[in-house]
Design an enzyme around this catalytic site. Structure first.
Site, PDB file in Angstrom:
ATOM      1  N   ASP A 140       0.841  -1.201   0.000  1.00 28.32           N
ATOM      2  CA  ASP A 140       0.000   0.000   0.000  1.00 28.32           C
ATOM      3  C   ASP A 140       0.877   1.252   0.000  1.00 28.32           C
ATOM      4  O   ASP A 140       0.376   2.373  -0.097  1.00 28.32           O
ATOM      5  CB  ASP A 140      -1.002  -0.003   1.165  1.00 28.32           C
ATOM      6  N   SER A 141       2.206   1.053   0.038  1.00 30.55           N
ATOM      7  CA  SER A 141       3.133   2.166  -0.180  1.00 30.55           C
ATOM      8  C   SER A 141       2.902   2.793  -1.547  1.00 30.55           C
ATOM      9  O   SER A 141       3.373   3.901  -1.810  1.00 30.55           O
ATOM     10  CB  SER A 141       4.588   1.701  -0.043  1.00 30.55           C
ATOM     11  N   ASP A 154      -1.179  -5.997  -0.210  1.00 29.02           N
ATOM     12  CA  ASP A 154      -1.493  -5.338   1.063  1.00 29.02           C
ATOM     13  C   ASP A 154      -2.980  -5.058   1.172  1.00 29.02           C
ATOM     14  O   ASP A 154      -3.601  -4.572   0.207  1.00 29.02           O
ATOM     15  CB  ASP A 154      -0.762  -3.986   1.130  1.00 29.02           C
ATOM     16  N   LYS A 177      -1.439  -9.188   2.995  1.00 26.30           N
ATOM     17  CA  LYS A 177      -0.703  -8.731   4.183  1.00 26.30           C
ATOM     18  C   LYS A 177      -1.561  -7.703   4.906  1.00 26.30           C
ATOM     19  O   LYS A 177      -2.221  -6.889   4.260  1.00 26.30           O
ATOM     20  CB  LYS A 177       0.647  -8.112   3.793  1.00 26.30           C
ATOM     21  N   GLU A 192      -1.625  -5.113   8.667  1.00 28.97           N
ATOM     22  CA  GLU A 192      -0.814  -4.547   9.750  1.00 28.97           C
ATOM     23  C   GLU A 192      -1.458  -4.786  11.115  1.00 28.97           C
ATOM     24  O   GLU A 192      -2.681  -4.771  11.238  1.00 28.97           O
ATOM     25  CB  GLU A 192      -0.622  -3.040   9.520  1.00 28.97           C
ATOM     26  N   GLU A 204       8.967  -4.099  10.801  1.00 28.04           N
ATOM     27  CA  GLU A 204       9.462  -2.839  10.221  1.00 28.04           C
ATOM     28  C   GLU A 204       9.909  -1.849  11.292  1.00 28.04           C
ATOM     29  O   GLU A 204       9.255  -1.699  12.339  1.00 28.04           O
ATOM     30  CB  GLU A 204       8.339  -2.203   9.380  1.00 28.04           C
TER      31      GLU A 204
HETATM   32  O1  KIV Z   1       3.567  -1.154   1.622  1.00 28.00           O
HETATM   33  C1  KIV Z   1       4.748  -1.506   1.707  1.00 28.00           C
HETATM   34  O2  KIV Z   1       5.588  -1.180   0.861  1.00 28.00           O
HETATM   35  C2  KIV Z   1       5.132  -2.316   2.850  1.00 28.00           C
HETATM   36  C3  KIV Z   1       6.586  -2.617   3.034  1.00 28.00           C
HETATM   37  C4  KIV Z   1       7.249  -1.435   3.621  1.00 28.00           C
HETATM   38  C5  KIV Z   1       6.816  -3.828   3.835  1.00 28.00           C
HETATM   39  O3  KIV Z   1       4.316  -2.703   3.629  1.00 28.00           O
END
Ligand code: KIV
Length: 266
Positions: free
Chosen positions: A46-47, A85, A114, A116, A183
């Protein structure tokens, strides 16, 4: 690892002491590059809210946008495991909504999702696992908590934080996560988390002793033009190279040096 990477392959890496390589990708081109380079896991992170869409945090991206980018990554048909994500607010409201949102990412081509948080998300992780959706956890610095933590700050400097991070990692494992991202923590915390669980821990800014490492694609290839975290190692200067390429094209057009005879249809 070369051939099709599965959740089982990733799990086995810890026992085999094989470091796992994970890189984010957001589209067909970056996914193709990551796969040809032989990464084990491609994370549709989600970055992308920041790297691709230009927002200042990750909270602005939706499930539909994540699914759209997951489709583009999956179109590269990578040997790497594709993990997508779950964005903020897609797994916070109810277990039903969590499973439906995760299913959208799986149908878009992800092999796992994934999310959080640890103990606080254990119910969601367990329900997703029961729905046959493999889950990767994410503990330590969790960017979706930026409004609670006051920014992207290194976690695990205080004893109570360390205890919480360890508790979260164990909760992820117990709820069914096949791997966990850790992280933004001091190296000794990254080591403790890695030793505390039997599933692979993939670090980002978590020191040298995790079971694998992940970097954001744009950081790794030097496509980011702003703040660079201490842990980022940049392997190319793509921002400068690409700016130069476009500037050269502009110069050639303006000086009528493009196209040349060999570049036209007669
Ligand atoms: O969204 C992302 O890029 C991440 C990484 C920093 C692990 O969750």
């Amino acid at each position: 690892m070369v051939k099709k990477v599965s959740v089982a392959t990733v799990r086995a890496a810890k026992e085999q002491d094989t470091p796992l390589v994970m890189v984010t990708a957001y589209d067909f081109a970056s996914a193709s590059i990551c796969d040809e380079a032989g990464v084990d896991i491609i994370l549709v992170g989600d970055s992308l809210a920041m790297t691709v869409l230009g927002h200042s945090d990750t909270l602005q991206v939706t499930v539909e946008q994540m699914a759209y980018h997951t489709l583009a990554v999956a179109a590269a048909k990578p040997e790497a495991l594709v993990v997508a994500d779950m964005p903020w607010m897609s797994y916070h409201l109810s277990v039903d909504e969590t499973v439906r949102n995760a299913a959208k990412l799986i149908r878009a081509g992800a092999g796992a999702v994934k999310l959080e948080g640890g103990a606080i998300r254990a119910e969601m992780i367990a329900t997703l696992s029961k729905a046959e959706i493999p889950v990767m956890g994410h503990v330590g610095l969790t960017p979706q908590s930026t409004n609670m933590t006051g920014g992207f700050k290194v976690q695990g400097r205080e004893l109570n934080q360390i205890e919480q991070i360890l508790l979260d990692a164990k909760a992820c494992e117990q709820a069914g996560c096949f791997a966990i991202v850790c992280e933004g923590v001091p190296e000794d915390v990254g080591t403790k988390v890695t030793e505390a669980v039997d599933v692979p821990v993939i670090g980002i800014g978590a020191g040298r002793n995790t079971d694998g490492q992940v970097l954001v694609y744009n950081d790794l290839v030097g496509l980011s033009n702003g703040f660079r975290a201490k842990f980022v190692r940049t392997y190319a200067d793509s921002y400068a190279d690409q700016t130069k390429a476009v500037a050269n094209f502009a110069e050639d057009v303006r000086s009528r040096n493009y196209p040349l005879e060999a570049e036209i249809y007669s």
